[in-house]
Scaffold this active site. Structure first.
Site, mmCIF file in Angstrom:
data_model
loop_
_atom_site.group_PDB
_atom_site.id
_atom_site.type_symbol
_atom_site.label_atom_id
_atom_site.label_comp_id
_atom_site.label_asym_id
_atom_site.label_seq_id
_atom_site.Cartn_x
_atom_site.Cartn_y
_atom_site.Cartn_z
ATOM 1 N N ASN A 1 1.059 -1.201 0.080
ATOM 2 C CA ASN A 1 -0.084 -0.043 -0.067
ATOM 3 C C ASN A 1 1.024 1.272 0.145
ATOM 4 O OD1 ASN A 1 -1.946 1.942 0.621
ATOM 5 N ND2 ASN A 1 -2.916 1.051 2.251
ATOM 6 N N GLU B 241 -8.148 -5.253 4.849
ATOM 7 C CA GLU B 241 -7.989 -4.983 3.389
ATOM 8 C C GLU B 241 -6.940 -5.862 2.777
ATOM 9 O OE1 GLU B 241 -9.154 -0.465 2.680
ATOM 10 O OE2 GLU B 241 -8.491 -0.751 4.885
ATOM 11 N N ARG C 202 -9.364 9.622 19.604
ATOM 12 C CA ARG C 202 -9.178 9.695 21.245
ATOM 13 C C ARG C 202 -8.757 10.740 21.949
ATOM 14 N NH1 ARG C 202 -4.681 5.227 19.404
ATOM 15 N NH2 ARG C 202 -4.816 6.824 17.637
ATOM 16 N N HIS D 112 -17.168 2.616 7.721
ATOM 17 C CA HIS D 112 -15.530 2.577 7.732
ATOM 18 C C HIS D 112 -15.144 3.878 8.441
ATOM 19 C CE1 HIS D 112 -11.567 1.518 6.654
ATOM 20 N NE2 HIS D 112 -11.357 2.573 6.784
ATOM 21 N N ARG E 42 -2.625 -1.882 -3.306
ATOM 22 C CA ARG E 42 -3.879 -1.314 -3.254
ATOM 23 C C ARG E 42 -3.646 -0.188 -4.153
ATOM 24 N NH1 ARG E 42 -5.262 3.155 1.324
ATOM 25 N NH2 ARG E 42 -7.335 3.400 0.435
ATOM 26 N N ARG F 30 -11.070 16.155 7.060
ATOM 27 C CA ARG F 30 -11.968 16.563 5.788
ATOM 28 C C ARG F 30 -13.175 16.784 6.294
ATOM 29 N NH1 ARG F 30 -10.691 11.129 2.995
ATOM 30 N NH2 ARG F 30 -8.204 11.223 3.030
ATOM 31 N N LYS G 51 2.959 0.569 3.265
ATOM 32 C CA LYS G 51 2.788 -0.168 4.270
ATOM 33 C C LYS G 51 2.676 -1.627 3.481
ATOM 34 C CE LYS G 51 -1.114 2.093 6.812
ATOM 35 N NZ LYS G 51 -2.403 2.196 6.787
ATOM 36 N N GLY H 242 -12.369 5.555 10.353
ATOM 37 C CA GLY H 242 -10.762 5.692 10.398
ATOM 38 C C GLY H 242 -10.339 7.321 10.516
ATOM 39 N N ASN H 243 -9.040 7.569 9.751
ATOM 40 C CA ASN H 243 -8.826 8.875 9.438
ATOM 41 C C ASN H 243 -9.927 9.458 8.366
ATOM 42 O OD1 ASN H 243 -6.875 9.541 11.512
ATOM 43 N ND2 ASN H 243 -5.392 8.373 10.384
ATOM 44 N N GLY I 18 -14.282 3.065 14.405
ATOM 45 C CA GLY I 18 -15.280 2.003 14.184
ATOM 46 C C GLY I 18 -15.187 0.868 15.176
ATOM 47 N N GLU I 19 -14.027 0.091 15.048
ATOM 48 C CA GLU I 19 -13.644 -0.798 16.009
ATOM 49 C C GLU I 19 -13.329 -0.666 17.558
ATOM 50 O OE1 GLU I 19 -10.265 -2.699 13.839
ATOM 51 O OE2 GLU I 19 -11.491 -2.226 12.035
ATOM 52 N N ASN I 20 -12.799 0.686 17.569
ATOM 53 C CA ASN I 20 -12.406 0.965 19.070
ATOM 54 C C ASN I 20 -13.181 2.219 20.080
ATOM 55 O OD1 ASN I 20 -9.895 -0.792 18.954
ATOM 56 N ND2 ASN I 20 -9.583 0.757 17.218
ATOM 57 N N HIS J 147 -12.736 3.205 -0.312
ATOM 58 C CA HIS J 147 -12.640 2.143 0.881
ATOM 59 C C HIS J 147 -13.265 0.804 0.235
ATOM 60 C CE1 HIS J 147 -12.522 5.673 4.020
ATOM 61 N NE2 HIS J 147 -11.268 5.044 3.820
HETATM 62 P P1 AMP Z 1 -7.560 4.238 11.248
HETATM 63 O O1 AMP Z 1 -7.248 5.509 9.911
HETATM 64 O O2 AMP Z 1 -8.524 3.274 10.677
HETATM 65 O O3 AMP Z 1 -6.202 3.753 11.651
HETATM 66 O O4 AMP Z 1 -8.240 4.909 12.362
HETATM 67 C C1 AMP Z 1 -7.545 6.188 12.949
HETATM 68 C C2 AMP Z 1 -8.639 6.596 13.903
HETATM 69 O O5 AMP Z 1 -8.990 5.629 14.838
HETATM 70 C C3 AMP Z 1 -7.995 7.820 14.553
HETATM 71 O O6 AMP Z 1 -8.760 8.921 14.812
HETATM 72 C C4 AMP Z 1 -7.756 7.139 16.165
HETATM 73 O O7 AMP Z 1 -8.124 8.403 17.243
HETATM 74 C C5 AMP Z 1 -8.996 6.323 16.050
HETATM 75 N N1 AMP Z 1 -8.928 5.340 17.203
HETATM 76 C C6 AMP Z 1 -8.059 4.218 17.583
HETATM 77 N N2 AMP Z 1 -8.250 3.734 18.578
HETATM 78 C C7 AMP Z 1 -9.222 4.515 19.218
HETATM 79 C C8 AMP Z 1 -9.935 4.443 20.404
HETATM 80 N N3 AMP Z 1 -9.610 3.298 21.275
HETATM 81 N N4 AMP Z 1 -10.923 5.127 20.660
HETATM 82 C C9 AMP Z 1 -11.433 5.975 19.815
HETATM 83 N N5 AMP Z 1 -10.642 6.246 18.713
HETATM 84 C C10 AMP Z 1 -9.475 5.273 18.439
#
Ligand code: AMP
Length: 402
Positions: free
Chosen positions: A7, A382, A285, A208, A91, A241, A14, A210-211, A333-335, A180
């Protein structure tokens, strides 16, 4: 088959080396700060062995050479010979309208990717650099391109056309593409597998987060709508964004602040979203921490972030005429139990009942047993999709050749 998944970003690569029979990663790592004097390669092996190398990595070709070097190394490696890498899967962010699925990379494919650079000026050039580097270093190893846009190419025109003169679509290919795709595809299929259902029988919404953040409406396994658009700027609020806004306001701001096109792009892509609203951070976070300390603008950021997801969930349930499954994935979404809880609040009318304890405990199925809509938290993968697609395509070609 053993597949190296790459990637390639503008200053990073990565990678994962995946055994597609066992569906496990034998090694994974990251090269950062490519082009700078103190680039870093962090590599970890399946048995927990890790190594960090700091050096001058001036371009993507040298970065790929470093990755091969560490994979071949006696102490930290996983292969004895370059030929143990049976294929390389990339990717690739933008396949335009041409690539509706993954493809073997040929000179013609490289040409189309070059033609598509205008559609993805930030992403396709580093993807191409990675492909060219592998071509030079491993000239006999087949390479496959797996596109972020491919899963969304079956959207109907009513979902992908914008309300602007149709000629602009014909002339400049201006339409919703969505991104995505590999993640939305992976988690929707995984959900069907976990629920013991056929994907053809399910109406799914995937988030999805993430960032970058996007959602997709997936009816019978087909992406029928998605929140990201012509570029990854549309839709949900993201780390930096803006997501959806009134297009006129950017013209207004450009006039008021005297911004150039480039500066306006930077404002919307780099200084908006969570960081723009909170003034604190683009990291969820940090936002949650600031919120718990009473920081008002971080609360706004959190609320807008969650509210948009809720709105699109309702819109997509209406668009599909129903909803069976709602999936959270990506770093947030996961955390973030807090985001999931806020999004699912007061959605009983839609058949969504979150089990607060399961949600906090990070279960995979986080709705109550009685919830009509099953809510799932699925870690995305992915790289595995890229490796599996790569091995299918290469094996098919090998069978044909024999
Ligand atoms: P990714 O691009 O999928 O790696 O996701 C990054 C995002 O996940 C960032 O905004 C992180 O703050 C968020 N993230 C990771 N761990 C946690 C957590 N335990 N609680 C809230 N947000 C998290």
């Amino acid at each position: 088959m053993k597949v190296l998944v790459l990637n390639c970003g503008s200053s990073s690569i990565k990678y994962q080396f995946i055994d597609t029979v066992e569906k496990t990663a034998l090694a994974k790592g990251l090269v950062e700060r490519i082009g700078m004097s103190s680039a870093v390669l962090s590599h970890s092996r399946y048995d927990g062995d890790t190594i960090k190398i700091v050096g001058e990595i001036l371009d993507h070709q040298i970065a790929v050479e470093y990755v091969l070097g560490v994979m071949l190394s006696k102490n930290h490696g996983v292969i004895d010979n370059k030929n143990d890498i049976e294929a390389v899967g990339h990717r690739v962010v933008h396949g335009g309208e041409t690539f509706t699925g993954s493809v073997l990379i040929t000179d013609e494919v490289i040409q189309v990717l070059q033609d598509n650079i205008e559609l993805a000026p930030l992403h396709n050039p580093p993807n191409l650099k990675g492909i060219q580097a592998v071509k030079r270093i491993l000239p006999d190893t087949p390479q496959v391109g797996v596109f972020d846009t491919a899963f969304h190419t079956k959207m109907p025109p009513k979902a992908f056309l914008y309300g602007i003169p149709y000629e602009l679509y014909k002339k400049y290919k201006i339409r919703k593409y969505g991104f995505h795709g590999t993640s939305h595809l992976y988690v929707s299929n995984k959900a069907a597998e976990m629920l013991g259902k056929k994907i053809e029988d399910l109406k799914i919404v995937t988030a999805h987060l993430g960032n970058g953040c996007s959602m997709a409406a997936i009816d019978k396994g087909i992406s029928v709508d998605t929140t990201m658009g012509f570029t990854p700027l549309e839709g949900l609020l993201m780390g930096t964004r803006s997501g959806d806004l009134d297009p006129s306001l950017i013209l207004y701001i450009m006039g008021k602040e005297g911004l150039s096109l480039n500066e306006a792009g930077t404002l919307l892509n780099k200084h908006s979203g969570l960081i723009g609203i909170s003034g604190e951070s683009s990291d969820m976070r940090e936002i949650q921490k600031a919120m718990s300390e009473g920081h008002k603008r971080s609360t706004y950021a959190f609320d807008i972030f969650s509210y948009r997801i809720k709105k699109y969930l309702g819109a997509y349930a209406a668009a599909m005429g129903g909803l069976d499954t709602f999936i959270f994935t990506g770093g947030i979404g996961e955390n973030s139990a807090e985001v999931r809880e806020e999004v699912c609040k007061n959605l009983e009318f839609l058949g969504i009942e979150l089990d607060l304890e399961k949600n906090r405990n990070k279960d995979l199925i986080i709705s109550t047993d009685n919830s009509k809509v099953k809510v799932l938290r699925i870690p995305t993968n992915e790289e595995l999709v890229i490796a599996m697609d790569t091995s299918h395509i290469v094996e098919e070609i090998q069978v044909k050749a024999n």
